[in-house]
Design a protein around this motif. Structure first.
Motif, PDB file in Angstrom:
ATOM      1  N   PRO A   1      34.095  52.328  91.496  1.00  0.00           N
ATOM      2  CA  PRO A   1      33.086  53.128  90.797  1.00  0.00           C
ATOM      3  C   PRO A   1      31.764  52.400  90.577  1.00  0.00           C
ATOM      4  O   PRO A   1      30.827  52.980  90.035  1.00  0.00           O
ATOM      5  N   ARG A   2      31.665  51.144  90.983  1.00  0.00           N
ATOM      6  CA  ARG A   2      30.457  50.375  90.659  1.00  0.00           C
ATOM      7  C   ARG A   2      29.177  50.921  91.291  1.00  0.00           C
ATOM      8  O   ARG A   2      28.135  50.918  90.622  1.00  0.00           O
ATOM      9  N   PRO A   3      29.202  51.432  92.531  1.00  0.00           N
ATOM     10  CA  PRO A   3      27.962  52.048  93.039  1.00  0.00           C
ATOM     11  C   PRO A   3      27.516  53.244  92.193  1.00  0.00           C
ATOM     12  O   PRO A   3      26.318  53.460  91.994  1.00  0.00           O
ATOM     13  N   LEU A   4      28.477  54.016  91.689  1.00  0.00           N
ATOM     14  CA  LEU A   4      28.132  55.139  90.821  1.00  0.00           C
ATOM     15  C   LEU A   4      27.602  54.641  89.478  1.00  0.00           C
ATOM     16  O   LEU A   4      26.663  55.221  88.914  1.00  0.00           O
ATOM     17  N   LEU A   5      28.204  53.585  88.951  1.00  0.00           N
ATOM     18  CA  LEU A   5      27.697  52.994  87.717  1.00  0.00           C
ATOM     19  C   LEU A   5      26.265  52.530  87.913  1.00  0.00           C
ATOM     20  O   LEU A   5      25.400  52.783  87.056  1.00  0.00           O
ATOM     21  N   ASP A   6      25.994  51.867  89.038  1.00  0.00           N
ATOM     22  CA  ASP A   6      24.624  51.414  89.325  1.00  0.00           C
ATOM     23  C   ASP A   6      23.653  52.594  89.284  1.00  0.00           C
ATOM     24  O   ASP A   6      22.571  52.506  88.687  1.00  0.00           O
TER      25      ASP A   6
ATOM     26  N   ALA B   1      28.755  41.895  84.620  1.00  0.00           N
ATOM     27  CA  ALA B   1      30.102  41.724  84.067  1.00  0.00           C
ATOM     28  C   ALA B   1      31.179  42.321  84.952  1.00  0.00           C
ATOM     29  O   ALA B   1      32.336  41.904  84.897  1.00  0.00           O
ATOM     30  N   TRP B   2      30.822  43.300  85.778  1.00  0.00           N
ATOM     31  CA  TRP B   2      31.797  43.978  86.632  1.00  0.00           C
ATOM     32  C   TRP B   2      31.633  43.606  88.099  1.00  0.00           C
ATOM     33  O   TRP B   2      32.219  44.251  88.975  1.00  0.00           O
ATOM     34  N   ALA B   3      30.881  42.550  88.400  1.00  0.00           N
ATOM     35  CA  ALA B   3      30.599  42.181  89.786  1.00  0.00           C
ATOM     36  C   ALA B   3      31.839  41.689  90.527  1.00  0.00           C
ATOM     37  O   ALA B   3      31.974  41.893  91.736  1.00  0.00           O
ATOM     38  N   ASP B   4      32.744  41.037  89.827  1.00  0.00           N
ATOM     39  CA  ASP B   4      33.963  40.512  90.448  1.00  0.00           C
ATOM     40  C   ASP B   4      34.934  41.659  90.723  1.00  0.00           C
ATOM     41  O   ASP B   4      35.267  42.440  89.820  1.00  0.00           O
ATOM     42  N   ASP B   5      35.409  41.761  91.951  1.00  0.00           N
ATOM     43  CA  ASP B   5      36.339  42.844  92.309  1.00  0.00           C
ATOM     44  C   ASP B   5      37.587  42.864  91.421  1.00  0.00           C
ATOM     45  O   ASP B   5      38.167  43.924  91.194  1.00  0.00           O
ATOM     46  N   ALA B   6      37.993  41.709  90.930  1.00  0.00           N
ATOM     47  CA  ALA B   6      39.207  41.634  90.105  1.00  0.00           C
ATOM     48  C   ALA B   6      39.082  42.444  88.821  1.00  0.00           C
ATOM     49  O   ALA B   6      40.094  42.873  88.253  1.00  0.00           O
ATOM     50  N   THR B   7      37.852  42.684  88.356  1.00  0.00           N
ATOM     51  CA  THR B   7      37.679  43.446  87.114  1.00  0.00           C
ATOM     52  C   THR B   7      38.132  44.896  87.272  1.00  0.00           C
ATOM     53  O   THR B   7      38.444  45.554  86.283  1.00  0.00           O
ATOM     54  N   LEU B   8      38.187  45.383  88.490  1.00  0.00           N
ATOM     55  CA  LEU B   8      38.537  46.787  88.703  1.00  0.00           C
ATOM     56  C   LEU B   8      40.012  47.065  88.458  1.00  0.00           C
ATOM     57  O   LEU B   8      40.384  48.175  88.078  1.00  0.00           O
ATOM     58  N   THR B   9      40.856  46.083  88.689  1.00  0.00           N
ATOM     59  CA  THR B   9      42.292  46.281  88.480  1.00  0.00           C
ATOM     60  C   THR B   9      42.782  45.655  87.178  1.00  0.00           C
ATOM     61  O   THR B   9      43.864  46.000  86.701  1.00  0.00           O
ATOM     62  N   ARG B  10      41.997  44.761  86.605  1.00  0.00           N
ATOM     63  CA  ARG B  10      42.404  44.134  85.337  1.00  0.00           C
ATOM     64  C   ARG B  10      42.394  45.184  84.226  1.00  0.00           C
ATOM     65  O   ARG B  10      41.464  45.988  84.123  1.00  0.00           O
ATOM     66  N   PRO B  11      43.420  45.202  83.362  1.00  0.00           N
ATOM     67  CA  PRO B  11      43.434  46.194  82.284  1.00  0.00           C
ATOM     68  C   PRO B  11      42.345  45.900  81.239  1.00  0.00           C
ATOM     69  O   PRO B  11      42.028  44.745  80.963  1.00  0.00           O
TER      70      PRO B  11
ATOM     71  N   TRP C   1      41.292  54.124  72.542  1.00  0.00           N
ATOM     72  CA  TRP C   1      42.033  55.295  73.011  1.00  0.00           C
ATOM     73  C   TRP C   1      43.040  54.955  74.107  1.00  0.00           C
ATOM     74  O   TRP C   1      43.638  55.836  74.704  1.00  0.00           O
ATOM     75  N   GLY C   2      43.257  53.670  74.368  1.00  0.00           N
ATOM     76  CA  GLY C   2      44.304  53.300  75.319  1.00  0.00           C
ATOM     77  C   GLY C   2      43.974  52.056  76.115  1.00  0.00           C
ATOM     78  O   GLY C   2      42.978  51.384  75.865  1.00  0.00           O
ATOM     79  N   GLU C   3      44.848  51.768  77.074  1.00  0.00           N
ATOM     80  CA  GLU C   3      44.645  50.639  77.985  1.00  0.00           C
ATOM     81  C   GLU C   3      44.641  51.181  79.405  1.00  0.00           C
ATOM     82  O   GLU C   3      45.509  51.970  79.776  1.00  0.00           O
ATOM     83  N   PHE C   4      43.628  50.760  80.182  1.00  0.00           N
ATOM     84  CA  PHE C   4      43.416  51.315  81.513  1.00  0.00           C
ATOM     85  C   PHE C   4      42.983  50.222  82.473  1.00  0.00           C
ATOM     86  O   PHE C   4      42.383  49.230  82.060  1.00  0.00           O
ATOM     87  N   PRO C   5      43.192  50.433  83.782  1.00  0.00           N
ATOM     88  CA  PRO C   5      42.547  49.550  84.748  1.00  0.00           C
ATOM     89  C   PRO C   5      41.027  49.655  84.607  1.00  0.00           C
ATOM     90  O   PRO C   5      40.497  50.722  84.254  1.00  0.00           O
ATOM     91  N   GLY C   6      40.346  48.581  84.894  1.00  0.00           N
ATOM     92  CA  GLY C   6      38.895  48.568  84.744  1.00  0.00           C
ATOM     93  C   GLY C   6      38.210  49.702  85.476  1.00  0.00           C
ATOM     94  O   GLY C   6      37.247  50.292  84.960  1.00  0.00           O
ATOM     95  N   ALA C   7      38.667  50.037  86.680  1.00  0.00           N
ATOM     96  CA  ALA C   7      38.030  51.106  87.449  1.00  0.00           C
ATOM     97  C   ALA C   7      38.108  52.442  86.727  1.00  0.00           C
ATOM     98  O   ALA C   7      37.164  53.237  86.765  1.00  0.00           O
ATOM     99  N   VAL C   8      39.224  52.716  86.066  1.00  0.00           N
ATOM    100  CA  VAL C   8      39.369  53.968  85.321  1.00  0.00           C
ATOM    101  C   VAL C   8      38.424  53.982  84.133  1.00  0.00           C
ATOM    102  O   VAL C   8      37.763  54.997  83.852  1.00  0.00           O
ATOM    103  N   TYR C   9      38.326  52.857  83.433  1.00  0.00           N
ATOM    104  CA  TYR C   9      37.388  52.791  82.310  1.00  0.00           C
ATOM    105  C   TYR C   9      35.955  53.023  82.780  1.00  0.00           C
ATOM    106  O   TYR C   9      35.200  53.782  82.158  1.00  0.00           O
TER     107      TYR C   9
END
Length: 196
Positions: free
Chosen positions: A11-16, A96-106, A111-119
């Motif tokens: 989702p990072r291109p959309l965030l940009d 803060a979200w440049a590292d690909d690992a942030t997308l799968t890290r919870p 309101w809950g715990e989610f993978p970074g990409a979902v957040y």
């Protein structure tokens, strides 16, 4: 780019795009409109700008640490300082979200715990797109808005915030009807309980 509600994609291109659109709107705010109302009834323009700056810093902290101590809106920002304040927060958020690992890290939020990409998708992009409409309306729609972002955000809102899930603990009012022919932003606003 096809319109999709698939949150497994990056989702990072959309965030940009979403935060760049917001940055352009923040830069367009004249000092004499800071006290103007917005469609988000709890905020005038100045309060909305504070919310956006704090929200970008919170999103950055989630990318950096996976948890967040929610920020208060910044105090003492000069009338002509909001663009710089948002740009600083936006730059931190993207980094803060440049590292690909942030997308799968919870990430853990109230309101809950989610993978970074979902957040990023259901949190940061959706909020940035929604508040872009709020700010644009408060300013008299000074810039064209990215309609594809709104179509995506509406799909996520319908998925993650169904009409029956309103009331206590959900910061959105009941779904409202919108005028025939409303664009994607108007339909998104109505879904989130705003008067269009």
């Amino acid at each position: 780019m096809s319109v999709t509600t698939d949150v497994t994609t990056d989702p990072r291109p959309l965030l940009d795009r979403a935060v760049a659109q917001l940055a352009a709107l923040v830069a367009a705010v004249p000092a004499d409109r800071l006290g103007a109302p917005t469609p988000c009834s709890e905020f005038d323009v100045r309060a909305l700008l504070g919310h956006l700056v704090a929200g970008a810093h919170d999103g950055a902290e989630l990318g950096e640490k996976g948890t967040v101590e929610w920020s208060r809106p910044p105090e003492g920002v000069a009338d002509d300082g909001w663009s710089a304040a948002y740009e600083e927060a936006r730059t931190r958020l993207i980094a803060a979200w440049a590292d690909d690992a942030t997308l799968t890290r919870p990430v853990k939020v109230e309101w809950g715990e989610f993978p970074g990409a979902v957040y990023l998708t259901s949190g940061m992009v959706l909020e940035s797109v929604t508040h872009a409409w709020d700010l644009s309306r408060a300013l008299g729609d000074p810039l064209p808005l990215d309609q594809e972002l709104a179509e995506l955000a509406l799909g996520w809102a319908e998925r993650f915030l169904p009409a029956e899930r309103r009331g206590a603990g959900v910061p959105f009012g009941p779904v409202r009807s919108v005028p025939a022919g409303a664009d994607a932003y108007g339909r998104l606003a109505g879904w989130l309980g705003r008067e269009v």
